[in-house]
Design a protein around this motif. Structure first.
Motif, PDB file in Angstrom:
ATOM      1  N   ARG A   1       0.855  -1.192   0.000  1.00  0.00           N
ATOM      2  CA  ARG A   1       0.000   0.000   0.000  1.00  0.00           C
ATOM      3  C   ARG A   1       0.886   1.236   0.000  1.00  0.00           C
ATOM      4  N   PHE A   2       0.338   2.318  -0.537  1.00  0.00           N
ATOM      5  CA  PHE A   2       1.081   3.564  -0.658  1.00  0.00           C
ATOM      6  C   PHE A   2       0.287   4.693  -0.015  1.00  0.00           C
ATOM      7  N   GLU A   3       0.998   5.568   0.680  1.00  0.00           N
ATOM      8  CA  GLU A   3       0.365   6.692   1.363  1.00  0.00           C
ATOM      9  C   GLU A   3       1.093   7.983   1.015  1.00  0.00           C
ATOM     10  N   VAL A   4       0.332   9.055   0.916  1.00  0.00           N
ATOM     11  CA  VAL A   4       0.924  10.387   0.748  1.00  0.00           C
ATOM     12  C   VAL A   4       1.359  10.889   2.114  1.00  0.00           C
ATOM     13  N   GLY A   5       2.608  11.261   2.245  1.00  0.00           N
ATOM     14  CA  GLY A   5       3.074  11.774   3.529  1.00  0.00           C
ATOM     15  C   GLY A   5       4.557  12.041   3.526  1.00  0.00           C
ATOM     16  N   ASP A   6       5.018  12.679   4.600  1.00  0.00           N
ATOM     17  CA  ASP A   6       6.429  12.966   4.795  1.00  0.00           C
ATOM     18  C   ASP A   6       7.098  11.744   5.413  1.00  0.00           C
ATOM     19  N   ALA A   7       8.225  11.332   4.849  1.00  0.00           N
ATOM     20  CA  ALA A   7       8.884  10.105   5.298  1.00  0.00           C
ATOM     21  C   ALA A   7       9.289  10.184   6.767  1.00  0.00           C
ATOM     22  N   THR A   8       9.893  11.302   7.162  1.00  0.00           N
ATOM     23  CA  THR A   8      10.343  11.445   8.544  1.00  0.00           C
ATOM     24  C   THR A   8       9.167  11.470   9.509  1.00  0.00           C
ATOM     25  N   ALA A   9       8.124  12.211   9.177  1.00  0.00           N
ATOM     26  CA  ALA A   9       6.955  12.289  10.045  1.00  0.00           C
ATOM     27  C   ALA A   9       6.299  10.922  10.200  1.00  0.00           C
ATOM     28  N   TYR A  10       6.258  10.159   9.117  1.00  0.00           N
ATOM     29  CA  TYR A  10       5.653   8.828   9.192  1.00  0.00           C
ATOM     30  C   TYR A  10       6.427   7.944  10.171  1.00  0.00           C
ATOM     31  N   ALA A  11       7.757   7.962  10.063  1.00  0.00           N
ATOM     32  CA  ALA A  11       8.571   7.129  10.945  1.00  0.00           C
ATOM     33  C   ALA A  11       8.429   7.573  12.397  1.00  0.00           C
ATOM     34  N   LEU A  12       8.526   8.873  12.633  1.00  0.00           N
ATOM     35  CA  LEU A  12       8.453   9.369  14.005  1.00  0.00           C
ATOM     36  C   LEU A  12       7.088   9.121  14.640  1.00  0.00           C
ATOM     37  N   GLY A  13       6.059   9.028  13.812  1.00  0.00           N
ATOM     38  CA  GLY A  13       4.715   8.805  14.334  1.00  0.00           C
ATOM     39  C   GLY A  13       4.330   7.346  14.462  1.00  0.00           C
ATOM     40  N   SER A  14       5.237   6.449  14.135  1.00  0.00           N
ATOM     41  CA  SER A  14       4.923   5.018  14.175  1.00  0.00           C
ATOM     42  C   SER A  14       5.088   4.459  15.577  1.00  0.00           C
ATOM     43  N   THR A  15       4.454   3.321  15.818  1.00  0.00           N
ATOM     44  CA  THR A  15       4.552   2.670  17.125  1.00  0.00           C
ATOM     45  C   THR A  15       5.620   1.591  17.153  1.00  0.00           C
ATOM     46  N   ALA A  16       5.945   1.018  15.994  1.00  0.00           N
ATOM     47  CA  ALA A  16       6.957  -0.040  15.943  1.00  0.00           C
ATOM     48  C   ALA A  16       7.579  -0.055  14.554  1.00  0.00           C
ATOM     49  N   PRO A  17       8.860  -0.414  14.451  1.00  0.00           N
ATOM     50  CA  PRO A  17       9.525  -0.448  13.145  1.00  0.00           C
ATOM     51  C   PRO A  17       9.221  -1.737  12.393  1.00  0.00           C
ATOM     52  N   PRO A  18       9.405  -1.739  11.078  1.00  0.00           N
ATOM     53  CA  PRO A  18       9.290  -2.978  10.314  1.00  0.00           C
ATOM     54  C   PRO A  18      10.594  -3.762  10.392  1.00  0.00           C
ATOM     55  N   ASP A  19      10.658  -4.881   9.701  1.00  0.00           N
ATOM     56  CA  ASP A  19      11.898  -5.658   9.658  1.00  0.00           C
ATOM     57  C   ASP A  19      12.972  -4.974   8.812  1.00  0.00           C
ATOM     58  N   LEU A  20      12.536  -4.266   7.774  1.00  0.00           N
ATOM     59  CA  LEU A  20      13.454  -3.637   6.825  1.00  0.00           C
ATOM     60  C   LEU A  20      12.917  -2.276   6.428  1.00  0.00           C
TER      61      LEU A  20
END
Length: 378
Positions: A287-306
């Motif tokens: 899936r694809f989302e419109v957004g800022d890469a840094t903001a998306y990461a900082l707003g996440s609850t857990a990281p992916p594997d890669l």
């Protein structure tokens, strides 16, 4: 085998254009110099894989032509130091289809009475012609104008242009009214029924809309996506983020392995293109989302594997580097067009070190390149 300068470009030989600043170097020397620079900046001790060479000519799938001169005698190319036009419509870096199309488009400038923009005088309408060729030989042509005044004339003469240029499938007008060194504006007016150019690369076909980014060297883009898939196959990730995903090249290549992928991109047009590819390919877990890469990461609850990052020349910056360092993510695949900013980002992520690296010569005859590195947490 390297060609002599006079076999490559008569514009360079005559001093009219020096954009290809490394053209005077034999090609094998170009590759060696780039590899040495990248290794010194990043990790001299890393067992770097052999650089991926490009064709020296005919590799550019996109022409960014400044339009100057007059309606009766337009130039398509660059500006000299005085602001006058230097005609480069036969630039040998472009694909054969683009080289064949540019004289036809110069004639269209005359037919549709599109007054070239005079930079010193700040007068005129047509600023740039942006022409992209797909691997199938289809063309997208974008007219960058100062205002909508010429649009009706472009529409009127467009059928004749398409008859003279059968490969033309997408045509649009981009409005850039400001007098500054900005290639294009925010507003796009699509003039054809078809809105996307199909870019066949490794894996699912990608779709390019007028304001979407795609690598200018299709052969090297294919190599890049294939290496990303091969390098991460043994990692067997179950979840992947593709940050700065563009039209989805990395995300879609990795999704072929059945992994769940989320792509984040600031451009709505690029996200629409990537989503179209995913839907046509039946890739339900991407899936694809419109957004800022840094903001998306900082707003996440857990990281992916890669995490895959393919930022612009400025790099990912301290915020995203800091998040990756502290996130616990096991692997990062970093594709960079600037080893200087990549080195700064790596310095901010000491727990993530390169274990694999390769230079791909995306931009022959210049000091630019693409470098792919796989980072693993210590």
């Amino acid at each position: 085998m390297s060609l002599a300068v006079d076999q490559l470009c008569h514009h360079f030989d005559a001093g009219r254009c020096r954009s290809c600043s490394w053209l005077g170097l034999p090609y094998d020397a170009q590759l060696a110099d780039k590899q040495r620079q990248v290794a010194e900046l990043l990790d001299p001790d890393l067992a770097w894989e052999r650089p991926v060479a490009s064709a020296q000519l005919g590799f550019r799938n996109k022409a960014k032509m400044v339009v100057s001169g007059s309606v009766d005698d337009p130039t398509l190319g660059i500006l000299n130091p005085a602001g006058g036009g230097v005609d480069l419509r036969d630039c040998p870096l472009h694909t054969a289809g683009i080289q064949a199309a540019l004289p036809v488009l110069a004639e269209f400038v005359r037919t549709a009475a599109l007054t070239p923009y005079d930079v010193p005088a700040r007068l005129g309408e047509l600023k740039h012609l942006l022409v992209t060729e797909s691997p199938d030989g289809e063309l997208m042509v974008r007219f960058v104008l100062r205002s909508q005044e010429p649009v009706s004339r472009i529409r009127k003469h467009l059928p004749a242009l398409r008859e003279a240029l059968p490969a033309l499938v997408v045509a649009s007008v981009n409005l850039q009214p400001e007098h500054k060194a900005v290639l294009e504006g925010e507003r796009e007016i699509v003039l054809t029924e078809q809105e996307t150019l199909r870019m066949r690369v490794a894996g699912p076909d990608l779709y390019l809309r007028p304001q979407s980014f795609f690598q200018t060297n299709t052969a090297m883009a294919t190599e890049l996506y294939e290496r990303a898939r091969a390098w991460t196959a043994d990692l067997a990730p179950t979840s992947v983020w593709d940050l700065y995903c563009g039209v989805g090249g990395f995300a879609l290549a990795l999704a072929r392995s059945g992994v769940a992928v989320t792509g984040i991109e600031i451009s709505r047009e690029a996200v629409a293109s990537a989503s179209q590819t995913a839907a046509e390919a039946g890739l339900a877990d991407v899936r694809f989302e419109v957004g800022d890469a840094t903001a998306y990461a900082l707003g996440s609850t857990a990281p992916p594997d890669l995490v895959v990052v393919n930022p612009p020349r400025r790099g990912i910056g301290p915020q995203l580097s800091g998040w990756l360092e502290s996130s616990g993510v096991g692997h990062v695949l970093y594709s960079s067009c600037n080893a200087v900013t990549l080195a700064k980002d790596l310095a901010a992520m000491p727990s993530l070190r390169p274990v694999r690296g390769q230079l791909l010569d995306m931009f022959p005859n210049t000091g630019h390149y693409e470098v792919l590195t796989l980072l693993r947490r210590r």
